[in-house]
Motif scaffolding. Structure first.
Motif, short mmCIF file in Angstrom:
data_model
loop_
_atom_site.label_atom_id
_atom_site.label_comp_id
_atom_site.label_asym_id
_atom_site.label_seq_id
_atom_site.Cartn_x
_atom_site.Cartn_y
_atom_site.Cartn_z
N GLU A 198 9.65 -5.10 -12.26
CA GLU A 198 10.51 -5.45 -11.11
C GLU A 198 11.17 -4.20 -10.53
O GLU A 198 11.51 -4.15 -9.35
N LYS A 257 2.43 -10.97 -14.57
CA LYS A 257 3.36 -11.76 -13.75
C LYS A 257 4.79 -11.64 -14.28
O LYS A 257 5.74 -11.41 -13.52
N GLU A 258 4.95 -11.78 -15.61
CA GLU A 258 6.30 -11.67 -16.17
C GLU A 258 6.83 -10.25 -16.06
O GLU A 258 8.02 -10.04 -15.82
N ASN A 261 8.57 -9.59 -12.96
CA ASN A 261 9.88 -10.25 -12.86
C ASN A 261 10.87 -9.71 -13.90
O ASN A 261 11.90 -10.33 -14.13
N THR A 262 10.55 -8.58 -14.51
CA THR A 262 11.42 -7.99 -15.53
C THR A 262 12.01 -6.69 -15.02
O THR A 262 11.27 -5.75 -14.68
N ASP A 263 13.36 -6.64 -14.92
CA ASP A 263 13.98 -5.38 -14.50
C ASP A 263 14.24 -4.49 -15.73
O ASP A 263 13.96 -4.89 -16.87
N GLN A 415 3.66 -1.43 -8.06
CA GLN A 415 3.88 -2.84 -8.40
C GLN A 415 2.65 -3.66 -8.03
O GLN A 415 2.22 -4.53 -8.80
N ARG A 419 0.15 -5.77 -10.54
CA ARG A 419 -0.29 -7.16 -10.26
C ARG A 419 -1.82 -7.27 -10.35
O ARG A 419 -2.35 -8.24 -10.87
#
Length: 441
Positions: A198, A257-258, A261-263, A415, A419
Motif C-alpha cells: 500500500e 492483493k493483501e 492493502n498493507t501499509d 504497485q 499486482r
C-alpha cells in the motif's frame, strides 16, 4: 510524500496538516550551562519529524542550548517540506535551518538559491569525519550545503527469531537462499514476508537493493541520474528477480492483493504484532522502532535483522537514506543557524539521539557504545563499514513527480507490478516514460 515515516498520526501531526506548518511540542527551550556565546538568540528549525522522532531531536536541540545559550524552536512541516518551506520564504518567515529528507529536495533548494554553503568549520568536520559519499550527497555543483545528521540503513531484513527457529532456518547470505528460507518458513505455518504494498516507497526499496547488488554501483548511479534508461536490460533483469518473489503466494503474506492493502506499520505488525502472519519483513533500521514502541518487542531477542543478501553473485547492497541539515539564506538568524550545523556535525550531538534510540549517524567519530543496544550498534557499524559503497535511496534522488509522489510515477508503477508481475519489460517501459517526463520537468 516523505518516505520511511513510521509514526501514526498524532494530534500534533493532524494540526500540522491542517495549518500547513506549526510549532509543535518542544518550542523555545531555556538556556543552561555552557559558555552562552549565543545567549538571547533563537534558532528556528523546520523538519518532518513528529512523535518520538521530534522528541528525540528536541533533546539534541536542548543540548545545543545548554552549550551555547541559544533558544530553539522546532517547526514540524508535515511530509511536504518543499512546499511548506517555499511558502514560508515567500511570506518572509523562513526558518533558519531545515532538516531536508531527500537529496532531490536539497538540490531543488540549492538551485533556487535558497541555501547558504556550509561554514569552513562544518566543511572541515564533514571532510574529516564522514565517508566522501555523504559529502557528495550534500553538495550541489561542487558546493557543500547539507550536513547529514541522521541516516537510515535500508538494507536490513527484520525477522522473528522464534519463527525462524521453529522453521529451522538460519539467516541467509544470498538472495536465492533467502527465497529458499522463505519457502521453509512458509512450510512451517507462517508466510515468509509481510510486504507493505500500500506504501509504494517500500516497493522502490525492494527494487533498489536488488538492482544495486545485481547491476552494481556504477549502473545504480547512472539510473539514479537518469543517464541510463529504465528500459535497460539490467532494469528488466532486476524486475524479473523481484517479480519471482511478488508472484509466489507462499512467500507473500495474503498474496498480492493483501500486500497491496498493507501499509508499512501493518507490515511490521504482521511479523511482530500479537497475531503473527509472517516470519520476515524487509525494510530499514526503523522497523526496530515500530517493533519496540508499538508492539513491545525487545530488539535482539524478539526482533532481529540480517543484511539484505547478495543477488546473483554481486556484493551485498547497502542502501541508505538520511536527513541533511541546511541553512536558509532568508532565515532571520543564519549565523546562529550555522553554529547549530557545526554542533550537529559533532559526535557529541549525534550521541544525544543515539542514546535515546531510533537513530543512526553517518559520523565515523561517533563511539558505537553511544547506541543503546547491540542490534542498533551492529546496524550502525554496517553503515559506517560500507564507507563509500553506500548508495543513497534512488527514488529519493529523483524528482518528486517520479520518485516521491503517492499514486504516481515509480510508486504507482511498482504497485501495478506487484499486482501483476508478468511483464517486467512492459513495466520497465512505463517506468522510463514516467522518468523521462519527470526529469525534463
Amino acid at each position: 510524500m516523505m518516505r520511511r515515516r513510521t509514526t501514526l498520526l498524532t494530534g500534533c501531526t493532524a494540526l500540522t496538516l491542517a495549518l500547513g506548518a506549526t510549532a509543535c511540542g518542544g518550542g523555545p527551550v531555556s538556556a543552561g550551562g555552557g559558555d552562552k556565546a549565543l545567549s538571547g538568540q533563537t534558532v528556528t528549525v523546520a523538519g518532518v519529524w513528529t512523535g518520538s522522532e521530534q522528541k528525540n531531536f528536541q533533546k539534541v536541540l536542548d543540548a545545543f542550548t545548554a552549550k551555547t545559550g541559544a533558544k530553539t524552536q522546532f517547526i514540524s512541516t508535515g511530509d511536504n517540506v518543499s512546499t511548506v518551506v517555499g511558502s514560508k520564504i515567500e511570506g518572509g518567515n523562513a526558518p533558519d535551518v531545515v532538516m531536508v529528507p531527500q537529496v532531490g529536495v536539497l538540490q531543488q533548494f540549492a538551485k533556487k538559491g535558497w541555501l547558504t554553503p556550509l561554514s569552513p568549520t562544518a566543511q572541515q568536520t564533514v571532510t574529516a569525519d564522514y565517508a566522501p559519499v555523504w559529502k557528495k550527497y550534500g553538495s550541489v555543483d561542487g558546493t557543500l550545503y547539507g550536513l547529514y545528521f541522521k541516516a537510515a540503513h535500508k538494507s536490513t531484513v527484520w525477522y522473528s527469531p522464534a519463527a525462524l527457529t521453529q522453521a529451522g532456518v538460519k539467516p541467509p547470505k544470498t538472495y536465492d537462499e533467502l527465497l529458499k528460507a522463505g519457502h521453509t518458513v512458509s512450510d512451517s505455518g507462517l508466510a515468509a514476508f509481510a510486504v507493505a504494498g500500500e506504501d509504494g516507497w517500500t516497493l522502490t526499496d525492494w527494487f533498489e537493493n536488488i538492482y544495486l547488488s545485481q547491476a552494481g554501483p556504477e549502473k545504480y548511479d547512472a539510473l539514479a541520474a537518469h543517464k541510463l534508461k529504465w528500459t535497460d536490460a539490467s532494469v528488466v533483469k532486476a524486475l524479473t528477480t523481484l517479480g519471482k518473489l511478488f508472484k509466489d503466494k507462499q512467500l507473500v503474506a495474503g498474496g498480492q492483493k493483501e500486500a497491496l492493502n498493507t501499509d508499512f506499520p501493518s507490515s511490521v505488525e504482521k511479523v511482530f504484532g500479537p497475531k503473527p502472519e509472517a516470519g520476515m519483513v524487509y525494510e530499514g533500521d526503523f522497523v526496530a522502532g515500530v517493533a519496540h514502541d508499538q508492539f513491545g518487542k525487545t530488539i535482539g531477542k524478539d526482533a532481529n535483522f540480517f543484511p539484505f543478501p547478495a543477488v546473483d553473485g554481486g556484493t551485498a547492497p547497502v542502501v541508505s537514506g538520511g536527513d541533511a541539515a541546511v541553512v536558509l539564506k532568508d532565515g532571520k538568524n543564519t549565523k546562529a543557524g550555522m553554529k547549530l550545523l557545526e554542533y550537529l556535525a559533532s559526535p557529541e550531538a549525534a550521541a544525544v539521539w543515539a542514546k535515546a534510540g531510533g537513530f543512526l549517524s553517518p559520523n565515523e567519530k561517533l563511539d558505537l557504545a553511544s547506541y543503546a543496544d547491540d542490534v542498533t550498534r551492529a546496524t550502525a557499524k554496517s553503515l559506517i563499514d560500507a564507507g563509500d559503497s553506500v548508495r543513497f535511496d534512488m527514488s529519493d534522488q529523483a524528482p518528486a513527480a517520479f520518485g516521491g509522489t503517492k499514486g504516481a510515477g515509480e510508486w504507482k508503477l511498482l504497485q501495478d507490478f506487484l499486482r501483476d508481475p508478468s511483464d517486467p519489460k512492459g513495466t520497465a517501459a512505463k517506468l522510463e516514460s514516467a522518468a523521462a517526463q519527470a526529469y525534463q520537468g
